[in-house]
Design a protein around this motif. Structure first.
Motif, PDB file in Angstrom:
ATOM      1  N   ARG A  24       0.837  -1.212   0.000  1.00 54.08           N
ATOM      2  CA  ARG A  24       0.000   0.000   0.000  1.00 54.08           C
ATOM      3  C   ARG A  24       0.868   1.257   0.000  1.00 54.08           C
ATOM      4  O   ARG A  24       0.552   2.253  -0.646  1.00 54.08           O
ATOM      5  N   ARG A  25       1.963   1.194   0.745  1.00 50.16           N
ATOM      6  CA  ARG A  25       2.846   2.351   0.808  1.00 50.16           C
ATOM      7  C   ARG A  25       3.528   2.590  -0.554  1.00 50.16           C
ATOM      8  O   ARG A  25       3.637   3.728  -1.011  1.00 50.16           O
ATOM      9  N   MET A  83       3.486  -9.876  -5.707  1.00 48.52           N
ATOM     10  CA  MET A  83       2.113 -10.404  -5.731  1.00 48.52           C
ATOM     11  C   MET A  83       1.153  -9.468  -5.002  1.00 48.52           C
ATOM     12  O   MET A  83       0.011  -9.277  -5.420  1.00 48.52           O
ATOM     13  N   ALA A  84       1.625  -8.895  -3.895  1.00 44.85           N
ATOM     14  CA  ALA A  84       0.769  -7.989  -3.122  1.00 44.85           C
ATOM     15  C   ALA A  84       0.433  -6.744  -3.940  1.00 44.85           C
ATOM     16  O   ALA A  84      -0.673  -6.200  -3.844  1.00 44.85           O
ATOM     17  N   LEU A  85       1.367  -6.293  -4.779  1.00 40.83           N
ATOM     18  CA  LEU A  85       1.072  -5.160  -5.671  1.00 40.83           C
ATOM     19  C   LEU A  85       0.089  -5.588  -6.747  1.00 40.83           C
ATOM     20  O   LEU A  85      -0.843  -4.851  -7.082  1.00 40.83           O
TER      21      LEU A  85
ATOM     22  N   ASP B  52       0.979 -21.462   0.166  1.00 39.12           N
ATOM     23  CA  ASP B  52       0.037 -20.898   1.134  1.00 39.12           C
ATOM     24  C   ASP B  52       0.256 -19.401   1.314  1.00 39.12           C
ATOM     25  O   ASP B  52      -0.696 -18.620   1.349  1.00 39.12           O
ATOM     26  N   MET B  53       1.509 -19.003   1.452  1.00 37.76           N
ATOM     27  CA  MET B  53       1.811 -17.584   1.628  1.00 37.76           C
ATOM     28  C   MET B  53       1.331 -16.783   0.422  1.00 37.76           C
ATOM     29  O   MET B  53       0.716 -15.730   0.568  1.00 37.76           O
ATOM     30  N   ALA B  54       1.600 -17.322  -0.773  1.00 35.81           N
ATOM     31  CA  ALA B  54       1.169 -16.630  -1.988  1.00 35.81           C
ATOM     32  C   ALA B  54      -0.351 -16.465  -2.002  1.00 35.81           C
ATOM     33  O   ALA B  54      -0.871 -15.395  -2.310  1.00 35.81           O
ATOM     34  N   LYS B  55      -1.062 -17.530  -1.614  1.00 36.67           N
ATOM     35  CA  LYS B  55      -2.537 -17.496  -1.645  1.00 36.67           C
ATOM     36  C   LYS B  55      -3.083 -16.485  -0.646  1.00 36.67           C
ATOM     37  O   LYS B  55      -4.178 -15.959  -0.814  1.00 36.67           O
ATOM     38  N   GLN B  56      -2.316 -16.262   0.423  1.00 35.86           N
ATOM     39  CA  GLN B  56      -2.747 -15.257   1.395  1.00 35.86           C
ATOM     40  C   GLN B  56      -2.636 -13.849   0.807  1.00 35.86           C
ATOM     41  O   GLN B  56      -3.339 -12.938   1.207  1.00 35.86           O
ATOM     42  N   VAL B  57      -1.724 -13.704  -0.141  1.00 37.43           N
ATOM     43  CA  VAL B  57      -1.487 -12.384  -0.727  1.00 37.43           C
ATOM     44  C   VAL B  57      -2.443 -12.119  -1.885  1.00 37.43           C
ATOM     45  O   VAL B  57      -2.972 -11.024  -2.047  1.00 37.43           O
TER      46      VAL B  57
END
Lengths: 411, 411
Positions: A24-25, A83-85, B52-57
Motif C-alpha cells: 500500500r505504501r 504479488m501484493a502489488l 500458502d503464503m502466496a494465496k494469502q497475498v
C-alpha cells in the motif's frame, strides 16, 4: 515524474499483513506519480531460520553455500511483495540480484558491488512496472550467487539509486529516524531531522544500527539523497545529505555504541618498516575487518600492535595470525573480548577543540576504563568494558547537552 | 568409473536428519568409485508453505512470480545437501537450474526443458566434486526463472542423465518401486522388478504417481536406464528400461488411477473441418492440458465434443472457452467434476485382443458407470465416478490376475 528507490527491511516485510502494508505504501508513491524501484530484505526471522538449519548440518558452512542458502530469503520477499502489488491491481515485477544486473566481487558472504547494469530495471520501469529487487545479493563474474554481508540490502538500495540516478532513496526500517543516541539506552535521546553523510557514516560505522556504513558511503560518493524512516508510521524520518549548506550548531549530534568488540594485541613483532603492512595485508587477504589500530612504537627491536575486530571474528583472526606466524614473526597474541565501543559524533567537533578531552573526563568521572582510543575529524571513539557501555553512553549524552529537548538540532 | 544421476524427492530431504541420511547415501555411491550428480526437490512441505503464503497475498498469483517464489525451495535443499556432504568431508557444489545450464521454454509453472549445457556440471565433476542441482527449475531465453511443473525434478534428473550420458538415473522416493496397483487401495498389489518405458509411461500418465510421465518419456527418448527405489531402505527398486529383450507374459502389468478428473462437454459446435483444431488450439495456447477427447460426430450441422482435464483446471478451461466463445461458436458448456480415471496397462495387451472388453465387463458387473473411454496399444482407460474408483481398481486387479502372488512378473 521522479524516480524513488525504497528499501524495506526484514521487520517491515515480516508477515503477510506487513507485506500488504508495504504494498500500500509503494502504491501511494506510485499514485503520486513517481516511478518506484523497491529493494526488500528477507522476511523477519527467515534468515536466522536458514542459518540455524545450516548450523545443524555443519559447524562452519562453506561461504558459497551459505550465500546459495540465504539469498532465497530475499527472493521469497520480492515475489510476495510483487504479488501484493498485483493484488492491488498494479503492475510489478520481481528480480533477483543477478536479474537486476548487480555484479559483485568473487567473494562470498561479504562481496562488494562492482557494477550495476541499469538496463533490466530501466526496461521494466519503461513498461510502467514497479520493480521489486532482492536486496543483499548479486552475481560474481564466474556466475556464483554472492551476498553483500550485513546491511547489504541498504547498500543495494543506495547503489541502485546512484546508478538509476534516482531522485531519492528511502530506507524504511523499524525505527523512525536517526537519534542522538539509542532510545533504548538513553531515554532523553532525540530524533535528528537532518544529518550529514559524514556524521551518519561515523554513526553507522559506530554501530547506530539504523543504516549500514557501506550504504552511507555509497550515498555520499554518489550524492544520493537518503531518508531513513519507519515503515510503521507516517512520521517524517531523518534526511541524510551533504552538509555544505548546514550551519554548525551543536558540538556533537549523537552518541553511538557497538557492543560486539574485541581487542587483539600482537606482541613482540619485529620493529621493521613493513611490519604493519605485512600484518594488515595478511588480515585483509582473509577478509578480517579491522577497526581501530593502535601501535605503541618506541626505540626497540620489537613492537606491539593492538587492533579491534568484531567479537564474531576473534576466532578467525587468531587462526589467520597463527597460520602466518612464521611470516609475521610475532611472539604471541592476546585477545580481549567482552568490550564495547562508545563514540561521539558531530561535524561541530572540527571547530571545537577539547571535545576529546571532555569525553575522557566524562568517562573517567564515571569510572569507565578506556582501553583504546580512535579519533577522526568528526568523531572520538573509546573502547571500554562491555559492562560499562550503557553508563558511558548515558553520561556522554548528558555531558554533551543532547538531553536538552528545547534546543533545536541545527548544524 | 561410471556416472550416476540420483534424484531425491521432497520427503527424502524433508528434515535435517533425512538430508544427512541422503548425504551418506550419496557418499556411499562416491566411495564405490562413481561420479555423482544429484537432483533434489524442495524440503517436504516447504513448497506447500510457500504456496500458502502466496494465496494469502492474492487469489491467482502471477505464474512468473510463483516460479520466483517456489524455486527458492529447491535452492535451499541444494545448499543444505551440499553442506551435509562437506560435513562428511566430501567436496561438493550446489547449482541452481540456471547455474546448471538448464534452459527452458518462455513459459511459467510448466515450462519444458529446451536445452542443457553440460559444461558447468562437467567442469565441477572434473574437479572431483559431487554436483547438487536444484530440480524443477530452469531459465528462459529472456532470463526469467521458470519451473517445470509437477514432477519437474524427475524430469531434471532424467534430462541431466541424458545430456551427461550417465550410466544410470536413480529416482529416490518414499515408495520402494512400481507396483501393480496402489498398495493403499489394493492390498494384494505387488512390486514389479522391471517394467518397460511404454508401460511406465502409461502408468505414470495415468496417475501411478511414482514417476512423472515427462521424465519417463525423456528417459525412453534418450534410452536412460531408470531405477525407482526408496531412500528409506536398501531394497532393490524397479528398473525401467527398453522392453526389446523382455518376454511378454502377463496381459497387464498394472492398474492405475487418477482421482482428479473432470469432463468438459462443449455442446453445439459448428460441424466444420476445423472445429476440433480450433477448439484444442485455443486450449493449448492457454496451456490447458487435455487428456481424453471424445467426439460424437454424425451427419448434422452441429457437433458435441467432450474432453477430460485435471479437476484443478476446470475453472481455467471454462474461462478460456467463454473468452473464445465468439470464435468457437458453441452453444454451451457442461462440466462434470468428481470423476476419476481407472486404467489397465500392459505391453501384453497388444497381442491379447479382447482386453478392453474384459475391462468393460468387469466394471459393468461391479456396477461402475463408464463416462469416457480411451485406448492405446498398451492401455485402456475409463473415466468413472470418483466414488466408484476404489471398487473399480480392486476388481480389475483381481480380474486380470494381478492378485496371484505365485506368478512371477515376466514380460
Amino acid at each position: 515524474m521522479s524516480l524513488i528507490v525504497q528499501k524495506y527491511g526484514g521487520t517491515s516485510v515480516g508477515t503477510i499483513e506487513r507485506i500488504q502494508a508495504v504494498a500500500r505504501r509503494i502504491l501511494a508513491t506510485c499514485r503520486a506519480g513517481h516511478q518506484v524501484v523497491v529493494v526488500v530484505s528477507a522476511m523477519g526471522k527467515s534468515t536466522d531460520m536458514l542459518v540455524d538449519m545450516a548450523k545443524q548440518v555443519i559447524d562452519h558452512p562453506s561461504p558459497r553455500e551459505m550465500d546459495m542458502l540465504l539469498t532465497t530469503g530475499e527472493q521469497v520477499s520480492t515475489a510476495l511483495v510483487t504479488m501484493a502489488l498485483h493484488a492491488q491491481g498494479w503492475d510489478a515485477v520481481s528480480m533477483t540480484g543477478w536479474q537486476a544486473g548487480i555484479s559483485t566481487e568473487e567473494v562470498h558472504t561479504k562481496a562488494r558491488i562492482t557494477e550495476i547494469d541499469p538496463a533490466p530495471i530501466q526496461q521494466a520501469l519503461g513498461q510502467g512496472k514497479v520493480v521489486i529487487v532482492a536486496g543483499f545479493q548479486g552475481i560474481s563474474e564466474s556466475g556464483q550467487i554472492t551476498t553483500l554481508g550485513r546491511g547489504g540490502s541498504d547498500t543495494t538500495a543506495v547503489a541502485l539509486a546512484a546508478v538509476l540516478k534516482a531522485d531519492r532513496c528511502e530506507i524504511y526500517t523499524d525505527v523512525d529516524g536517526v537519534y542522538t543516541a539509542d532510545p533504548r539506552i538513553v531515554s532523553s535521546a532525540r530524533k535528528l531531522a537532518r544529518i550529514s553523510y559524514d556524521e551518519m557514516l561515523e554513526l553507522a560505522t559506530l554501530g547506530a544500527g539504523v543504516l549500514h556504513p557501506r550504504a552511507v558511503e555509497c550515498a555520499k560518493q554518489h550524492q544520493v539523497c537518503l531518508t531513513v524512516r519507519s515503515s510503521f508510521s507516517e512520521e517524517e524520518g531523518t534526511i541524510i545529505e551533504e552538509e555544505a549548506d548546514m550551519e554548525q550548531g551543536l558540538v556533537i549530534s549523537g552518541v553511538a555504541y557497538d557492543k560486539n568488540v574485541a581487542k587483539i594485541t600482537v606482541v613482540d613483532m619485529p620493529a621493521k618498516v613493513d611490519t604493519l603492512s605485512n600484518l594488515f595485508a595478511v588480515l585483509a587477504a582473509e577478509h578480517v575487518n579491522v577497526d581501530i589500530i593502535v601501535q605503541s612504537s618506541y626505540e626497540a627491536e620489537t613492537t606491539n600492535v593492538s587492533f579491534s575486530v568484531s567479537g564474531d571474528e576473534v576466532k578467525k583472526t587468531l587462526d589467520v595470525l597463527h597460520k602466518q606466524r612464521d611470516t609475521l614473526q610475532f611472539g604471541y597474541v592476546v585477545a580481549e573480548k567482552e568490550l564495547a565501543k562508545v563514540s561521539i559524533v558531530g561535524a561541530g567537533m572540527i571547530t571545537n577543540p577539547g571535545v576529546a578531552a571532555r569525553m575522557f573526563t566524562c568517562l573517567a568521572e564515571a569510572g569507565v576504563e578506556v582501553k583504546m582510543v580512535s579519533t577522526s575529524e568528526i568523531k572520538v571513539s573509546c573502547v571500554v568494558p562491555l559492562e560499562d557501555m550503557e553508563k558511558a553512553v548515558c553520561n556522554l549524552h548528558t555531558v554533551f547537552g543532547l538531553d536538552t529537548k528545547e534546543k533545536a538540532v541545527v548544524y
